[in-house]
Scaffold this motif. Structure first.
Motif, PDB file in Angstrom:
ATOM      1  N   ARG A 173      -5.012  -5.413  15.914  1.00 50.25           N
ATOM      2  CA  ARG A 173      -4.861  -4.204  15.093  1.00 50.25           C
ATOM      3  C   ARG A 173      -3.648  -3.405  15.558  1.00 50.25           C
ATOM      4  O   ARG A 173      -2.826  -2.956  14.775  1.00 50.25           O
ATOM      5  CB  ARG A 173      -6.140  -3.365  15.201  1.00 50.25           C
ATOM      6  CG  ARG A 173      -6.415  -2.397  14.102  1.00 50.25           C
ATOM      7  CD  ARG A 173      -5.790  -1.026  14.240  1.00 50.25           C
ATOM      8  NE  ARG A 173      -6.003  -0.401  15.526  1.00 50.25           N
ATOM      9  CZ  ARG A 173      -5.151   0.460  16.060  1.00 50.25           C
ATOM     10  NH1 ARG A 173      -4.053   0.806  15.443  1.00 50.25           N
ATOM     11  NH2 ARG A 173      -5.395   0.979  17.251  1.00 50.25           N
ATOM     12  N   GLU A 223      -0.093  -2.792  13.498  1.00 51.94           N
ATOM     13  CA  GLU A 223       0.342  -1.438  13.171  1.00 51.94           C
ATOM     14  C   GLU A 223       1.728  -1.150  13.740  1.00 51.94           C
ATOM     15  O   GLU A 223       2.620  -0.678  13.040  1.00 51.94           O
ATOM     16  CB  GLU A 223      -0.689  -0.469  13.782  1.00 51.94           C
ATOM     17  CG  GLU A 223      -0.448   0.990  13.505  1.00 51.94           C
ATOM     18  CD  GLU A 223      -1.108   1.423  12.211  1.00 51.94           C
ATOM     19  OE1 GLU A 223      -2.314   1.175  12.053  1.00 51.94           O
ATOM     20  OE2 GLU A 223      -0.412   2.009  11.368  1.00 51.94           O
ATOM     21  N   LEU A 254      -5.430   9.018   9.702  1.00 52.27           N
ATOM     22  CA  LEU A 254      -4.239   8.984   8.848  1.00 52.27           C
ATOM     23  C   LEU A 254      -3.409  10.246   9.016  1.00 52.27           C
ATOM     24  O   LEU A 254      -3.937  11.354   9.032  1.00 52.27           O
ATOM     25  CB  LEU A 254      -4.651   8.879   7.380  1.00 52.27           C
ATOM     26  CG  LEU A 254      -5.295   7.580   6.936  1.00 52.27           C
ATOM     27  CD1 LEU A 254      -5.374   7.546   5.420  1.00 52.27           C
ATOM     28  CD2 LEU A 254      -4.522   6.390   7.466  1.00 52.27           C
ATOM     29  N   HIS A 300     -10.176   2.439  -0.115  1.00 51.21           N
ATOM     30  CA  HIS A 300      -9.833   3.096   1.145  1.00 51.21           C
ATOM     31  C   HIS A 300      -9.386   4.542   0.929  1.00 51.21           C
ATOM     32  O   HIS A 300      -9.576   5.388   1.791  1.00 51.21           O
ATOM     33  CB  HIS A 300      -8.719   2.293   1.825  1.00 51.21           C
ATOM     34  CG  HIS A 300      -8.406   2.734   3.221  1.00 51.21           C
ATOM     35  ND1 HIS A 300      -9.387   3.093   4.128  1.00 51.21           N
ATOM     36  CD2 HIS A 300      -7.241   2.885   3.868  1.00 51.21           C
ATOM     37  CE1 HIS A 300      -8.818   3.441   5.264  1.00 51.21           C
ATOM     38  NE2 HIS A 300      -7.524   3.332   5.135  1.00 51.21           N
ATOM     39  N   GLN A 337      -8.845   2.670  19.022  1.00 51.89           N
ATOM     40  CA  GLN A 337      -9.007   2.860  17.586  1.00 51.89           C
ATOM     41  C   GLN A 337      -7.726   3.371  16.945  1.00 51.89           C
ATOM     42  O   GLN A 337      -6.943   4.079  17.571  1.00 51.89           O
ATOM     43  CB  GLN A 337     -10.135   3.857  17.302  1.00 51.89           C
ATOM     44  CG  GLN A 337     -11.471   3.389  17.830  1.00 51.89           C
ATOM     45  CD  GLN A 337     -12.583   4.372  17.521  1.00 51.89           C
ATOM     46  OE1 GLN A 337     -12.509   5.087  16.533  1.00 51.89           O
ATOM     47  NE2 GLN A 337     -13.592   4.389  18.358  1.00 51.89           N
ATOM     48  N   ALA A 338      -7.591   3.012  15.694  1.00 54.85           N
ATOM     49  CA  ALA A 338      -6.456   3.510  14.931  1.00 54.85           C
ATOM     50  C   ALA A 338      -6.528   5.031  14.874  1.00 54.85           C
ATOM     51  O   ALA A 338      -7.610   5.596  14.775  1.00 54.85           O
ATOM     52  CB  ALA A 338      -6.516   2.936  13.520  1.00 54.85           C
ATOM     53  N   GLY A 386      -3.304   3.009   4.042  1.00 57.26           N
ATOM     54  CA  GLY A 386      -3.788   3.749   5.200  1.00 57.26           C
ATOM     55  C   GLY A 386      -3.979   2.895   6.412  1.00 57.26           C
ATOM     56  O   GLY A 386      -3.059   2.276   6.901  1.00 57.26           O
ATOM     57  N   LYS A 387      -5.244   2.828   6.870  1.00 59.12           N
ATOM     58  CA  LYS A 387      -5.512   2.117   8.111  1.00 59.12           C
ATOM     59  C   LYS A 387      -5.454   0.605   7.906  1.00 59.12           C
ATOM     60  O   LYS A 387      -5.787   0.101   6.835  1.00 59.12           O
ATOM     61  CB  LYS A 387      -6.897   2.495   8.621  1.00 59.12           C
ATOM     62  CG  LYS A 387      -6.965   3.911   9.121  1.00 59.12           C
ATOM     63  CD  LYS A 387      -8.251   4.134   9.874  1.00 59.12           C
ATOM     64  CE  LYS A 387      -8.387   5.591  10.259  1.00 59.12           C
ATOM     65  NZ  LYS A 387      -9.698   5.848  10.848  1.00 59.12           N
ATOM     66  N   MET A 406     -10.896  -0.359  12.739  1.00 57.46           N
ATOM     67  CA  MET A 406     -10.624  -0.794  11.373  1.00 57.46           C
ATOM     68  C   MET A 406     -11.838  -0.454  10.505  1.00 57.46           C
ATOM     69  O   MET A 406     -12.967  -0.396  10.996  1.00 57.46           O
ATOM     70  CB  MET A 406     -10.295  -2.286  11.340  1.00 57.46           C
ATOM     71  CG  MET A 406      -8.926  -2.568  11.964  1.00 57.46           C
ATOM     72  SD  MET A 406      -8.267  -4.198  11.589  1.00 57.46           S
ATOM     73  CE  MET A 406      -9.172  -5.179  12.764  1.00 57.46           C
ATOM     74  N   GLU A 407     -11.592  -0.242   9.228  1.00 59.96           N
ATOM     75  CA  GLU A 407     -12.662   0.252   8.367  1.00 59.96           C
ATOM     76  C   GLU A 407     -12.927  -0.598   7.138  1.00 59.96           C
ATOM     77  O   GLU A 407     -13.825  -0.307   6.362  1.00 59.96           O
ATOM     78  CB  GLU A 407     -12.339   1.692   7.918  1.00 59.96           C
ATOM     79  CG  GLU A 407     -12.467   2.682   9.050  1.00 59.96           C
ATOM     80  CD  GLU A 407     -11.929   4.057   8.703  1.00 59.96           C
ATOM     81  OE1 GLU A 407     -11.333   4.224   7.623  1.00 59.96           O
ATOM     82  OE2 GLU A 407     -12.086   4.962   9.540  1.00 59.96           O
ATOM     83  N   SER A 460      -4.654  -1.577   3.549  1.00 61.12           N
ATOM     84  CA  SER A 460      -3.706  -1.373   4.656  1.00 61.12           C
ATOM     85  C   SER A 460      -2.506  -0.567   4.193  1.00 61.12           C
ATOM     86  O   SER A 460      -2.047   0.349   4.872  1.00 61.12           O
ATOM     87  CB  SER A 460      -3.201  -2.714   5.186  1.00 61.12           C
ATOM     88  OG  SER A 460      -4.060  -3.227   6.166  1.00 61.12           O
TER      89      SER A 460
END
Ligand SMILES: Cc1ncc(C[n+]2csc(CCOP(=O)(O)OP(=O)(O)O)c2C)c(N)n1
Ligand SMILES: [Mg+2]
Lengths: 318, 630
Positions: free
Chosen positions: B388, B392, B427, A97, B423-424, B304-305, B255-256, B301
């Motif tokens: 999500r 968060e 960062l 990531h 969406q998140a 980051g996301k 999410m990625e 996580s």
């Protein structure tokens, strides 16, 4: 001391203004036993961080559970002290990531070669760009003296008081046996200059730099490495221009073994030798594919995602 | 492809019988394409404006031997004039490629007593005497019901077009169904093109020829047609299964990273994502095992996301230790558990709702976290966005409990209107204000701001050891008490933000049915039927299982009796040795009894298939005054 050519392109990097001293990387006071080899590894790592001028906020140390896994607490970087045996998956997630972060993994021998052995094999194959240190004291330290896979056969512990039943697992052979492994080295914490140079080589390597560090546990397994510590003749230094070169070290360690780290067959043979401990880079191949690069995808903005998402919903539209 | 175009010239002089709904199934040996036929029929029906719910009929083995009842593989489609929310009670029309797989359905009670059965008849005259005898015996067994049996020479007809009719009669069957139900042939053709998009043009044309063959055969030979009038489509709809909805929802949430290890029935989420996720800047990481998958998601996580991991029962069990760690270090994480029958390997492809207590209490130590269960396929999409966001905001683990019924069921639903807000945020690596610590718990809410690697001034080591606000390891009882309270408090805060659930039906009455997850449609259909019969029955469907939705006690008080309907095991009160004290109850009922101190009863079954509304209705009647006599 100068380390080998080729391995350290980072040395040519532009210096960033705030410069870091070794002491800038100090975290909580290390609480390992006096005489524990982990102290020496911590010092070598702090030296490496300073030499590479790594920003503490850009650096993450990931560990499992064990005495050695306390490591991140004693640094001032980001740290992830997770669960027993599972440091590598966490580090994998971080690298996948956030390729901008520098990732170091610290594991004990129980952590890496027993409970986490599956992850170890697969992490070697993923070949993510990170430094992976196995602090091998051939015993379970934190839980007070149980046999580990790397405990020598016959060596007594609380769980195998008649001596370890089986021949010890050889972490070097295992690592060298994994398809797509790209860097395998061995060093010893009681040879600090070699330890430091090896860690720097692992750091400079692009891919997973696996370093087995022979590490004394004064409480439970000091006997394991005693002979090698006292008698340098039992140690053979692997030497090559493209390996770890530590000037002056040959005055103490007179047994030099010329070994080209690109020769995997030779590396596997050397790993299997039992009457001598080899220190140095056994294998290195920077051309091996790195999973993080293979899997890298173009980042998307929220708006780009919305556009694509609507196209995707069109596909399902009634 | 002109010569392969379907002609609608066949005289349509058979009047159609109008039905408000009809349930159709296609059953075959594995690998004969019955599922594809059913999928196309279902998709076309949805696109025409019928309400649709589909269910896969899956054999236990991958390659069961041919012509055995256990090998029945296929697809059931329930279509209606209005919305269809569940698979219903029984099939009204079945197409079977052999009589043995049909027997399996008959024995399961899957066929309505007056069902129409279109059966491949070549077996009646098979060279093998055993096969002929099996056919005869089956006909005797089926004759015990009032079925209308229609023998169809499917393979014999298909031989005119293909050398191996075994591969192709599914399109013939689709043609028959298209004639019987007057499906829009342009849509059928489009759907075939889509379903076989990875195959050659020749295959496509062959399929169209077979389709036409079936259509014409039906027109020439059948004397009945069925009409389930589609409603005009007034709003934008999409049609997909629950696992696709989960995957798309994950994408919509921004999410990625999805880390997983293959396990049925969760895997198809990653099949879907594997195809499209990279276009959205995301990746599916197939880890070496479920433990690693959890670790990778947590690592990502942490850095980051919010990332997510998908699994089913056995894999969920393996992730346990990591879930406890995520709770302890307050790393946001979304976990999807697509439930199947358990324990152990259990019923790998079949629906069950028996992971609730393991999800809630499975982590040793106190590891508070959120559990949400989508009740419909539409909710599978939206739950991911909520999950999500909650993960968060609350720095917590959010578990999404879906199940095999939602995973493979297909139904149309309102097309989501994606919003960038779902969406998140990108960062934020801004330096951490001086003085901010790793866990600056608000002493009232337990909430704190997350610090991620890359932020200057925020360096600390997260640890699964008990720790204080600064993430410093602390063994003192005060610190552990405080940390535990702070992690727990977040759930109460979340509950305070939830609204009390809405009762389906009147707000008071004789009986309240409480459910969770995929049973919503079947429960509400049963409640409708009971209310039509004059009974004072209502239902309540919970989405949040941890924390529970607020106001339950007040709602329960307004009913004489409350019971849950669940697809998990519970003892029957009159089973041998079972007493009120030792009775093992349905999982939700246990939670509700604890939370409300109301004597919540339960009716649960583990049939390896979705609950039938008729069976729920029987359970309702049994709990009504006077046995629910009309
Ligand atoms: C799942 C799990 N099993 C067992 C333990 C107990 N445990 C903690 S550390 C450890 C072994 C430590 O040995 P090693 O990895 O060699 O590290 P060292 O302490 O020697 O540095 C064990 C078994 C644990 N924490 N978690
Ligand atoms: Mg050890």
């Amino acid at each position: 001391m100068t380390a080998a050519c080729g391995l350290l392109p980072v040395l040519d990097q532009e210096e960033d203004t705030p410069s870091y001293e070794m002491s800038d990387y100090e975290g909580a006071r290390a609480r390992w036993c006096p005489g524990c080899g982990d102290h020496s590894v911590l010092t070598a790592v702090q030296r490496l961080l300073a030499a590479e001028q790594l920003k503490p906020e850009q650096t993450v140390f990931v560990s499992g559970i064990g005495c050695s896994s306390r490591f991140p607490h004693y640094l001032s970087t980001y740290g992830f002290h997770g669960i027993h045996g599972r440091a590598l998956p966490v580090a994998t997630g971080i690298r996948l990531h956030r390729p901008d972060l520098r990732v170091f993994v610290v594991m004990g021998d129980g952590d890496c070669t027993s409970i986490g052995a599956g992850h170890w094999v697969h992490a070697m194959r993923y070949n993510l760009d990170m430094v992976v240190m196995l602090l091998d004291n051939a015993i379970y330290g934190l839980t007070k003296n149980q046999t580990s896979p790397t405990t020598p056969q016959g060596f007594r512990s609380n769980t195998q008081p008649h001596g370890s039943w089986l021949p010890a697992l050889n972490p070097l052979s295992v690592a060298l046996g994994v398809t797509n492994a790209s860097f395998v080295a061995q060093t010893a914490e009681w040879v600090p200059s070699h330890l430091y140079a090896t860690l720097r080589a692992a750091y400079a390597h692009r891919g997973l730099g696996f370093v087995r560090i022979l590490q004394r546990c004064p409480m439970y397994s000091s006997a394991v490495y005693q002979a090698a510590v006292q008698d340098p003749a039992r140690i053979g230094l692997l030497v090559h221009d493209d390996g770890v070169v530590v000037p002056d070290l040959e005055k103490v360690y007179t047994t030099q073994v010329a070994h080209d780290p690109h020769d995997l067959d030779a590396a596997r043979r050397l790993a299997g030798v039992t009457d001598r401990i080899h220190l140095g880079v056994l294998f290195r191949d920077p051309s091996r594919p790195r999973y993080e690069e293979i899997r890298r995808v173009a980042p998307r903005t929220a708006e780009e995602r919305l556009v694509e998402l609507n196209l995707e919903l069109d596909r399902y539209a009634v | 492809m002109t010569d392969a175009t379907v002609s609608l010239a066949a005289p349509i002089d058979v009047p159609a019988v109008g039905c408000t709904e009809h349930t159709i199934e296609i059953v075959s040996d594995a690998g004969e394409g019955a599922q594809k036929c059913g999928q196309i029929f279902g998709a076309v029906s949805a696109k025409m404006g019928n309400g649709v719910w589909t269910v896969e009929i899956i054999p236990a083995e991958i390659q069961p031997p041919p012509r055995v009842p256990d090998g029945a593989s296929g697809y059931r489609i329930r279509i209606g004039e209005g919305p269809i929310t569940n698979w219903g009670d029984a099939t009204n029309l079945a197409v079977a490629f052999n009589e043995q797989v049909l027997l399996a359905r008959h024995r399961l009670g899957a066929l309505a007593p007056d069902a129409i059965l279109l059966i491949e008849d070549k077996w009646a005259a098979d060279d093998d005497a055993d096969v002929r005898a099996a056919w005869d015996a089956a006909m005797v067994e089926l004759a015990a019901c009032n079925y209308r049996i229609v023998p169809v020479p499917m393979e014999a007809e298909c031989l005119a077009v293909v050398d191996n009719p075994r591969k192709g009669k599914n399109m013939f069957a689709l043609g028959m169904l298209a004639w019987i139900y007057q499906r829009d042939m342009d849509r059928v053709r489009d759907q075939i093109a889509y379903a076989f998009r990875k195959k050659s043009e020749t295959i496509f044309e062959q399929n169209i020829t077979l389709l036409k063959l079936g259509y014409d055969w039906a027109a020439d030979h059948l004397d009945f047609r069925i009409e389930v009038v589609p409603a005009p489509i007034t709003e934008a709809l999409v049609v997909m299964n629950g696992n696709e909805a989960l995957g798309l929802g994950a994408i919509a949430s921004g999410m990625e990273l999805c880390a997983m290890y293959p396990i049925t029935p969760a895997t198809s989420v990653s099949h879907y994502l594997g195809e499209v996720f990279e276009r959205f800047g995301g990746i599916v990481h197939q880890a070496e095992d479920e433990i690693a998958a959890a670790g990778v998601a947590i690592g990502a996580s942490y850095a980051g996301k919010v990332a997510f991991t998908i699994t089913s029962g056995p894999g969920f069990a393996l992730k346990t230790e990591f879930l406890g760690l995520a709770s302890m270090i307050e790393v946001p994480l979304v976990l999807i558990d697509v439930q199947r029958g358990g324990p152990s390997t259990g019923l790998p492809t079949k629906v069950e709702q028996s992971d609730l207590l393991a999800a809630l209490f499975g982590q040793p130590g106190d590891a508070p976290h959120v559990i949400i269960a989508p009740a419909t396929i539409e909710e599978c999409f939206h739950v991911m966005i909520a999950a999500r966001r909650i993960a968060e905001t609350f720095r917590t683990v959010v578990m999404v409990l879906s199940d095999a019924n939602l995973a493979t069921g297909v139904t149309p639903f309102r097309r989501p209107v994606p919003d960038a807000q779902w969406q998140a945020a990108p960062l934020d690596l801004a330096p951490v204000p001086s003085g901010q610590r790793a866990y600056d718990w608000n002493p009232v809410t337990g909430l704190s701001r997350r610090v991620i690697p890359g932020q200057a001034g925020g360096m600390h080591t997260v640890t699964g050891l008990s720790h204080d606000e600064g993430s410093k390891v602390a063994y003192s009882s005060g610190v552990h008490q405080r940390g535990s309270a702070m992690r727990s408090r977040k759930l109460a805060v979340l509950q305070s933000l939830l609204v009390a659930p809405t009762v389906y039906g009147d707000g008071d009455g004789d009986l309240l049915v409480v459910g969770w997850g995929s049973t919503k449609g079947a429960i509400e259909e049963a409640v409708d039927r009971a209310r039509q019969a004059g009974h004072r029955v209502s239902s309540l469907h919970l989405r949040f299982l941890s924390p529970l939705e607020p106001g339950l006690k007040q709602i329960f008080r307004r009913f004489q009796k409350v019971f849950t309907v669940e697809i998990n095991y519970s003892d029957e009160p009159d089973d041998p040795f079972i007493t009120d004290e030792n009775r093992r109850r349905g999982q939700l009922s246990l939670l509700l009894r604890n939370a409300t101190l109301v004597d919540v009863d339960c009716w649960t079954r583990v049939p390896g298939e979705p609950l039938r509304p008729g069976a729920i209705l029987d359970a309702i009647r049994a709990r009504l005054p006077g046995g629910g006599a009309p």
